[in-house]
Design a protein around this motif. Structure first.
Motif, PDB file in Angstrom:
ATOM      1  N   ARG A 119       0.848  -1.188   0.000  1.00  0.00           N
ATOM      2  CA  ARG A 119       0.000   0.000   0.000  1.00  0.00           C
ATOM      3  C   ARG A 119       0.894   1.252   0.000  1.00  0.00           C
ATOM      4  O   ARG A 119       1.954   1.263   0.627  1.00  0.00           O
ATOM      5  CB  ARG A 119      -0.846  -0.030   1.274  1.00  0.00           C
ATOM      6  N   GLU A 395     -10.878   2.436  -9.088  1.00  0.00           N
ATOM      7  CA  GLU A 395     -10.830   1.414 -10.071  1.00  0.00           C
ATOM      8  C   GLU A 395      -9.461   0.809  -9.961  1.00  0.00           C
ATOM      9  O   GLU A 395      -8.483   1.288 -10.344  1.00  0.00           O
ATOM     10  CB  GLU A 395     -11.162   1.932 -11.365  1.00  0.00           C
ATOM     11  N   THR A 396      -9.255   0.398  -9.278  1.00  0.00           N
ATOM     12  CA  THR A 396      -8.705  -0.789  -8.699  1.00  0.00           C
ATOM     13  C   THR A 396      -8.941  -1.978  -9.626  1.00  0.00           C
ATOM     14  O   THR A 396      -9.897  -1.974 -10.397  1.00  0.00           O
ATOM     15  CB  THR A 396      -9.446  -1.023  -7.364  1.00  0.00           C
ATOM     16  N   ASN A 416      -6.464   4.199  -6.888  1.00  0.00           N
ATOM     17  CA  ASN A 416      -7.678   4.767  -6.299  1.00  0.00           C
ATOM     18  C   ASN A 416      -8.715   5.021  -7.385  1.00  0.00           C
ATOM     19  O   ASN A 416      -9.350   4.088  -7.834  1.00  0.00           O
ATOM     20  CB  ASN A 416      -7.398   5.992  -5.434  1.00  0.00           C
ATOM     21  N   GLU A 435      -4.333   8.277  -3.766  1.00  0.00           N
ATOM     22  CA  GLU A 435      -4.714   7.460  -2.616  1.00  0.00           C
ATOM     23  C   GLU A 435      -4.810   8.253  -1.312  1.00  0.00           C
ATOM     24  O   GLU A 435      -5.425   7.792  -0.352  1.00  0.00           O
ATOM     25  CB  GLU A 435      -3.669   6.355  -2.450  1.00  0.00           C
ATOM     26  N   ASP A 438      -7.979   8.449   0.579  1.00  0.00           N
ATOM     27  CA  ASP A 438      -8.487   7.350   1.423  1.00  0.00           C
ATOM     28  C   ASP A 438      -8.241   7.601   2.914  1.00  0.00           C
ATOM     29  O   ASP A 438      -8.770   6.894   3.760  1.00  0.00           O
ATOM     30  CB  ASP A 438      -7.846   6.014   1.019  1.00  0.00           C
ATOM     31  N   SER A 467      -7.623   1.136   3.579  1.00  0.00           N
ATOM     32  CA  SER A 467      -8.127   0.601   2.312  1.00  0.00           C
ATOM     33  C   SER A 467      -9.308  -0.325   2.577  1.00  0.00           C
ATOM     34  O   SER A 467      -9.521  -0.777   3.708  1.00  0.00           O
ATOM     35  CB  SER A 467      -6.998  -0.182   1.634  1.00  0.00           C
ATOM     36  N   SER A 468     -10.050  -0.622   1.519  1.00  0.00           N
ATOM     37  CA  SER A 468     -11.086  -1.659   1.605  1.00  0.00           C
ATOM     38  C   SER A 468     -10.700  -2.877   0.779  1.00  0.00           C
ATOM     39  O   SER A 468     -11.483  -3.830   0.683  1.00  0.00           O
ATOM     40  CB  SER A 468     -12.423  -1.119   1.072  1.00  0.00           C
ATOM     41  N   GLY A 488     -13.859  -1.625  -6.440  1.00  0.00           N
ATOM     42  CA  GLY A 488     -15.183  -1.082  -6.129  1.00  0.00           C
ATOM     43  C   GLY A 488     -15.237  -0.184  -4.910  1.00  0.00           C
ATOM     44  O   GLY A 488     -16.313   0.025  -4.352  1.00  0.00           O
ATOM     45  N   GLY A 489     -14.079   0.341  -4.456  1.00  0.00           N
ATOM     46  CA  GLY A 489     -14.085   1.264  -3.318  1.00  0.00           C
ATOM     47  C   GLY A 489     -14.714   0.614  -2.105  1.00  0.00           C
ATOM     48  O   GLY A 489     -14.393  -0.517  -1.759  1.00  0.00           O
TER      49      GLY A 489
HETATM   50  O1  DON Z   1      -8.011   1.183  -1.242  1.00  0.00           O
HETATM   51  C1  DON Z   1      -9.200   1.413  -1.406  1.00  0.00           C
HETATM   52  O2  DON Z   1     -10.073   0.948  -0.702  1.00  0.00           O
HETATM   53  C2  DON Z   1      -9.622   2.307  -2.566  1.00  0.00           C
HETATM   54  N1  DON Z   1      -8.557   3.192  -2.917  1.00  0.00           N
HETATM   55  C3  DON Z   1     -10.035   1.442  -3.709  1.00  0.00           C
HETATM   56  C4  DON Z   1     -10.548   2.238  -4.881  1.00  0.00           C
HETATM   57  C5  DON Z   1     -11.355   1.450  -5.817  1.00  0.00           C
HETATM   58  O3  DON Z   1     -11.617   0.294  -5.643  1.00  0.00           O
HETATM   59  C6  DON Z   1     -11.879   2.184  -6.994  1.00  0.00           C
HETATM   60  N2  DON Z   1     -12.403   1.299  -7.983  1.00  0.00           N
HETATM   61  N3  DON Z   1     -13.341   0.798  -8.300  1.00  0.00           N
END
Ligand code: DON
Length: 585
Positions: A119, A395-396, A416, A435, A438, A467-468, A488-489
């Motif tokens: 991370r 978007e991961t 992110n 990031e 977050d 993070s998630s 998916g955040g």
């Molecule tokens: O680390 C996290 O939880 C976020 N930065 C993830 C972002 C994310 O999944 C965006 N995409 N769909």
């Protein structure tokens, strides 16, 4: 105990003849011909579990390249690192070298699972109130789209650590497809062109991004056209030649710092050379006899997946039925309680004490379960975080790989947002993450995903933002069973949870488990979000129970693998992304 159904589609069986033909065609043995077969403790494994290999990623070119590595005798870690670098070229919206992530690695024959935490970290000059404007409110432009929104990237260090410790191929081999795809280019699919078109406004604001993603006349690349990235190819070549010094020192590091100086960013040469990934113990829990391994802090994912499963284990979910109003109600109630705890307790455990054992204990789950009314929604406003501490005794894009030796890799990494900060490092050809958003820029104020954070996730120098991301591996009797995760955040946790429950509780095959319409509740806002495909009668019943229900676009994109009890590998590529692909041999 649940038995794997004998469904046929996407069953990828090894045929000796096919393998021989492939070997003859490929004719390119790996540099380490005798690939190290077992990843943990250098133990030699016999290919008794999975008889073949499978890769599931969000981009078919990355799947192709990683599969070749498996076919040539590489292990799952070799394939994973190859896929990650290839995605950094072919899917710039989320594949990256300018971001960070988490990788879970599991040996096929033992209960051991390790987690690599790569991370991003806050730069040394970051400070608690750095995103507050003069009015004391969060300046979202600053926290999301400025040079200051970038954390110190961890991807390159993390992938190199994985390869050195657990892989068997050379770094040059792992980077070869990515360098080729950047240098010679690749034909862009519609998803690529659409993504750039949607992000065009912001990308065009930076000359460095405009130069990479648009033609000299300012127009975008159309489906079917060749997209070449020379600067990125040169950066990847420096990594191939110099290892981590090719990114964290010398030319690339200087280019990052020059970019920071042009745009008022904080990342320094020292931040880069000091960055280290960390090998951690994953969070471990159990659900109806299955062992669940997922990512612990600085991700909240694993902790809350285990917590939600612990709460739900006390209900007969299988009998309640897949996506029935009763099941969705119980899931939403459990999710709500977990997300309330997330806001209060979760942060980087290197900086704050996170009560993981309490949050993931069965006894704590029981206390939360008794508060759930089977017929009525509990309003989120009247639902403060619980008290897991007394139960403390301490978007991961996602892709999944399983090799013929039975090793599994579950990897989620990100910049992110899609295209992160939208800022390309001039001369180095890659996008910087955003990031830092977050972190909790101001306690109690929601971030881009509507997630509320508190003191535990406040900005501090060198700290990792919460993070998630939830790369997850489920084992049954010590064998790898399910490899899953998602972007998916805030919805990553619940998406991953549902793939897992769809298999364990509802006995769906892996492709159906990935496809099935998803639901989500994150405490605040107090609503159940649903995808298309949940029936109007179900929605009505949920509303009668007191839930507010809101239909939303697709949530998550899970790339998952299920290992059958006979070793057959089943891939589930998420149809929510048009470039997703599952391939095996
Ligand atoms: O680390 C996290 O939880 C976020 N930065 C993830 C972002 C994310 O999944 C965006 N995409 N769909």
């Amino acid at each position: 105990m649940y038995k794997i159904p004998t469904f046929q589609f996407l069953a990828l069986r090894l045929s000796a003849i096919r393998l021989a033909i492939l070997a003859a065609l490929l004719c390119a043995p790996l540099t380490a011909a005798a690939a190290r077969e077992a990843i943990l403790e250098g133990e030699r494994a016999v290919p008794t579990e999975a008889q073949n290999g499978i890769v599931v990623t969000s981009h078919y070119l990355a799947t192709d390249e990683a599969l070749k590595v498996l076919e040539q005798g590489g292990n799952a870690i070799d394939a994973a690192v190859t896929a990650a670098f290839a995605l950094a070229v072919t899917q710039p919206r989320s594949g990256n070298i300018g971001g960070g992530g988490f990788m879970l690695i599991s040996s096929g024959r033992k209960d051991e699972v390790v987690a690599i935490d790569y991370r991003e970290k806050a730069p040394a000059l970051a400070s608690r109130d750095m995103f507050l404007g003069t009015d004391g409110n969060v300046d979202e432009e600053l926290s999301r789209f400025s040079h200051k929104s970038a954390g110190v990237p961890g991807t390159v260090a993390g992938l190199l650590l994985a390869l050195e410790r657990y892989g068997s191929i050379s770094l040059a081999r792992a980077l070869e497809p990515a360098i080729r795809l950047a240098q010679d280019g690749f034909i862009v699919p519609a998803r690529f062109s659409d993504g750039i078109r949607r992000a065009a406004d912001r990308l065009q604001r930076h000359a460095s991004s405009r130069k990479i993603f648009f033609k000299p006349d300012g127009s975008g690349y159309q489906p079917g056209e060749l997209f070449v990235q020379k600067e990125l190819a040169a950066t990847l070549q420096r990594i191939a030649q110099l290892g981590r010094d090719g990114f964290y020192q010398g030319r690339t590091a200087e280019l990052i710092v020059e970019e920071m100086q042009r745009g008022g960013g904080l990342i320094s040469l020292e931040d880069l050379s000091n960055y280290q990934p960390t090998v951690r113990q994953p969070v471990h829990g159990s659900y109806r006899g299955y062992d669940i391994y997922s990512m612990g802090p600085p991700s909240s994912g694993g902790t809350h997946i285990v917590q939600i499963l612990n709460i739900l284990e006390g209900f007969p979910i299988g009998r309640s039925g897949h996506n029935s109003a009763q099941t969705i109600h119980l899931m939403a109630e459990a999710m709500k309680r977990a997300y309330a705890d997330r806001a209060e307790y979760l942060g980087d455990a290197d900086f704050v004490r996170v009560p993981i054992n309490g949050l993931t204990s069965k006894r704590y789950a029981e206390t939360l379960r008794v508060g759930i009314d089977r017929e009525r929604a509990t309003p989120a406003a009247g639902l403060p975080p619980g008290d897991p501490v007394p139960y403390e005794s301490g978007e991961t894009t996602h892709f999944s790989v399983v090799d013929r030796f039975g090793n599994a890799v579950s990897n989620t990494y990100t910049i992110n947002f899609s295209y992160g900060s939208h800022i390309v490092v001039d001369g180095a050809g890659f996008l910087l993450n955003n990031e830092m958003d977050d972190f909790s820029a101001k306690p109690g104020v929601a971030n881009a995903y509507g997630l509320i954070g508190g003191e535990a996730n406040r900005i501090e120098p060198h700290k990792r933002m919460l993070s998630s991301m939830s790369p997850t591996i489920v084992k049954l009797d010590g064998r790898n069973f399910l490899v899953t995760g998602s972007p998916g955040g805030s919805r990553i946790i619940t998406t991953t949870l549902q793939v897992l429950m769809n298999v364990i509780d509802h006995h769906l095959n892996i492709q159906s488990a990935v496809n099935a319409p998803r639901v989500h509740h994150q405490w605040q806002p107090d609503e159940i979000r649903i995808e298309e495909g949940i029936s109007p009668d179900t929605v009505r019943l949920l509303q009668q129970m007191g839930h507010s229900v809101s239909r939303k676009p697709a949530m998550g994109a899970s790339q998952s693998i299920l290992v059958g009890s006979d070793g057959t590998l089943y891939g589930g590529a998420d149809p929510r992304n048009s470039t997703s692909s599952a391939q095996g041999f």
